[in-house]
Design a protein around this motif. Structure first.
Motif, PDB file in Angstrom:
ATOM      1  N   ILE A 183     -41.289 -47.457  54.904  1.00  0.00           N
ATOM      2  CA  ILE A 183     -41.474 -46.313  57.051  1.00  0.00           C
ATOM      3  C   ILE A 183     -40.224 -45.725  57.359  1.00  0.00           C
ATOM      4  CG2 ILE A 183     -42.574 -46.103  59.116  1.00  0.00           C
ATOM      5  CD1 ILE A 183     -45.062 -47.988  57.726  1.00  0.00           C
ATOM      6  N   ALA A 184     -39.084 -47.083  57.133  1.00  0.00           N
ATOM      7  CA  ALA A 184     -38.742 -46.290  58.206  1.00  0.00           C
ATOM      8  C   ALA A 184     -36.987 -45.291  57.091  1.00  0.00           C
ATOM      9  CB  ALA A 184     -37.381 -48.446  57.670  1.00  0.00           C
ATOM     10  N   GLU A 185     -37.030 -45.550  55.766  1.00  0.00           N
ATOM     11  CA  GLU A 185     -37.257 -44.284  55.583  1.00  0.00           C
ATOM     12  C   GLU A 185     -37.787 -42.991  55.334  1.00  0.00           C
ATOM     13  OE1 GLU A 185     -34.267 -44.283  53.146  1.00  0.00           O
ATOM     14  OE2 GLU A 185     -34.731 -42.367  52.360  1.00  0.00           O
ATOM     15  N   MET A 186     -38.328 -43.036  56.256  1.00  0.00           N
ATOM     16  CA  MET A 186     -39.611 -41.916  56.309  1.00  0.00           C
ATOM     17  C   MET A 186     -38.775 -40.864  57.430  1.00  0.00           C
ATOM     18  SD  MET A 186     -43.387 -42.423  55.291  1.00  0.00           S
ATOM     19  CE  MET A 186     -44.411 -43.226  54.432  1.00  0.00           C
ATOM     20  N   GLU A 187     -38.645 -42.516  58.595  1.00  0.00           N
ATOM     21  CA  GLU A 187     -38.447 -42.010  59.315  1.00  0.00           C
ATOM     22  C   GLU A 187     -36.363 -41.185  60.050  1.00  0.00           C
ATOM     23  OE1 GLU A 187     -39.040 -44.476  62.823  1.00  0.00           O
ATOM     24  OE2 GLU A 187     -37.392 -43.323  63.382  1.00  0.00           O
ATOM     25  N   ARG A 188     -36.013 -42.123  58.974  1.00  0.00           N
ATOM     26  CA  ARG A 188     -34.524 -41.805  58.798  1.00  0.00           C
ATOM     27  C   ARG A 188     -34.599 -40.545  58.032  1.00  0.00           C
ATOM     28  NH1 ARG A 188     -30.295 -40.981  55.555  1.00  0.00           N
ATOM     29  NH2 ARG A 188     -31.532 -41.399  53.230  1.00  0.00           N
ATOM     30  N   ARG A 189     -35.220 -40.244  57.227  1.00  0.00           N
ATOM     31  CA  ARG A 189     -35.130 -38.521  56.887  1.00  0.00           C
ATOM     32  C   ARG A 189     -35.580 -37.974  57.545  1.00  0.00           C
ATOM     33  NH1 ARG A 189     -34.851 -37.710  50.736  1.00  0.00           N
ATOM     34  NH2 ARG A 189     -34.116 -39.344  50.021  1.00  0.00           N
ATOM     35  N   LEU A 190     -36.492 -37.847  58.183  1.00  0.00           N
ATOM     36  CA  LEU A 190     -37.146 -36.851  59.587  1.00  0.00           C
ATOM     37  C   LEU A 190     -35.956 -37.085  60.165  1.00  0.00           C
ATOM     38  CD1 LEU A 190     -40.369 -37.849  59.326  1.00  0.00           C
ATOM     39  CD2 LEU A 190     -39.839 -35.461  59.228  1.00  0.00           C
ATOM     40  N   LEU A 191     -35.273 -38.202  61.174  1.00  0.00           N
ATOM     41  CA  LEU A 191     -34.252 -37.650  61.834  1.00  0.00           C
ATOM     42  C   LEU A 191     -33.376 -37.058  61.633  1.00  0.00           C
ATOM     43  CD1 LEU A 191     -33.811 -41.252  63.084  1.00  0.00           C
ATOM     44  CD2 LEU A 191     -34.350 -39.422  64.323  1.00  0.00           C
ATOM     45  N   LYS A 192     -32.672 -37.091  60.255  1.00  0.00           N
ATOM     46  CA  LYS A 192     -31.604 -36.373  59.859  1.00  0.00           C
ATOM     47  C   LYS A 192     -32.542 -34.152  59.883  1.00  0.00           C
ATOM     48  CE  LYS A 192     -29.571 -36.097  55.582  1.00  0.00           C
ATOM     49  NZ  LYS A 192     -29.391 -36.351  53.719  1.00  0.00           N
ATOM     50  N   MET A 193     -33.474 -34.400  59.571  1.00  0.00           N
ATOM     51  CA  MET A 193     -34.514 -32.956  59.506  1.00  0.00           C
ATOM     52  C   MET A 193     -34.098 -32.577  61.226  1.00  0.00           C
ATOM     53  SD  MET A 193     -37.319 -33.052  57.236  1.00  0.00           S
ATOM     54  CE  MET A 193     -37.911 -32.645  58.323  1.00  0.00           C
TER      55      MET A 193
END
Lengths: 121, 160
Positions: free
Chosen positions: B145-155
């Motif tokens: 979930i943290a990785e999902m959020e990291r990718r979305l934050l980057k976007m």
């Protein structure tokens, strides 16, 4: 192109059949999970297997059978719509149960209970 | 720009679903219905950054590709739990995840990604906190979930 006709084209129906069989396997696993898991919330996870892996693998298998064309495009649309709608529906159901006060099963309590329900032990 | 993308998406959907490319009368009807839908949507104020999220750009496609892999992995995990069972594989837990994502759309994408991965279901999304129900420690891995959020934050960072 000759290579495609000789090597790849005969393999496509086999690949597509394998994909559909694996998809069917995941649908069955998901269905067994719905019967087997302990409470409402856990069963949602099993239903998720049917929604994602089962349906998508079958659709990809069908896409290979259909070949390049409008039918494949329509199958891609179906995959898209399933991917957008199924988590929304699952979330709506889970949220409704949560707000209604259904507490999730855990190893400390015997089963999922309605919050405020009289404990009968 | 947003209206144009909306029109293009509607027209493409109509063409591909109907499959008519060479019948002028039907094409005119299709164009009219596309325009009618666009007009009604405009009047209902439906065309905004949530219904036509062009600000996400192509990065959402890479995100989907990555998400598909994660879905595959967690599907196998849940399938194992169904077949093998056992208290280690079926140990439901509820936890909350506080997100740093700002836009509502990205929060919804995160919550939907969590639900889409078998083994985790987002139960409630209020403000910045997502309540998550996970099947077990193995299926509901907070690092995913943290990785999902990291990718979305980057976007989100590159979009604004």
């Amino acid at each position: 192109m000759a290579e495609f006709n000789d090597m790849i084209a005969p393999a496509l129906p086999i690949v597509s059949n394998i994909l559909m069989l694996v998809g069917g396997f995941f649908v069955i696993v998901g269905s067994i999970g719905i019967a087997r898991f302990p409470d409402f919330y856990a069963r949602l996870h099993a239903a998720g297997v049917t929604d994602t892996m089962g349906a998508e693998l079958m659709l990809i298998g069908l896409m290979i059978q259909a070949g390049l064309g409008l039918v494949t495009v329509k199958l891609i649309f179906i995959i898209f719509f399933v991917f957008f709608t199924s988590p929304t529906a699952t979330h709506a159901i889970a949220n409704a149960a949560y707000r209604a006060g259904l507490t999730p099963f855990s190893s400390s309590t015997k089963e999922g209970r309605i919050r405020g329900q009289v404990e009968d032990d | 720009m947003r209206t144009l993308s909306f029109l293009a998406a509607l027209a493409a959907l109509w063409l591909l679903l109907s499959g008519y490319f060479d019948k002028p009368l039907l094409l005119i009807f299709g164009a009219l219905s596309v325009l009618l839908v666009a007009y009604v949507s405009h009047r209902m104020d439906l065309v905004d950054d949530e219904s036509v999220p062009i600000q996400l750009g192509w990065s959402i496609v890479t995100y989907w590709g990555w998400l598909l892999g994660e879905i595959g992995k967690s599907n196998i995990e849940v399938a194992k739990a169904v077949i093998l069972g056992g208290p280690n594989r079926i140990k439901p837990k509820v936890f909350t995840h506080n997100t740093q994502l700002k836009s509502t759309l990205n929060k919804v994408i995160l919550a939907n990604s969590i639900t889409l991965t078998p083994g985790t279901v987002s139960v409630e999304l209020i403000g910045d906190s997502i309540t998550i129900h996970a099947l077990s420690d193995r299926a509901g891995d907070p690092s995913t979930i943290a990785e999902m959020e990291r990718r979305l934050l980057k976007m989100e960072g590159s979009a604004t």
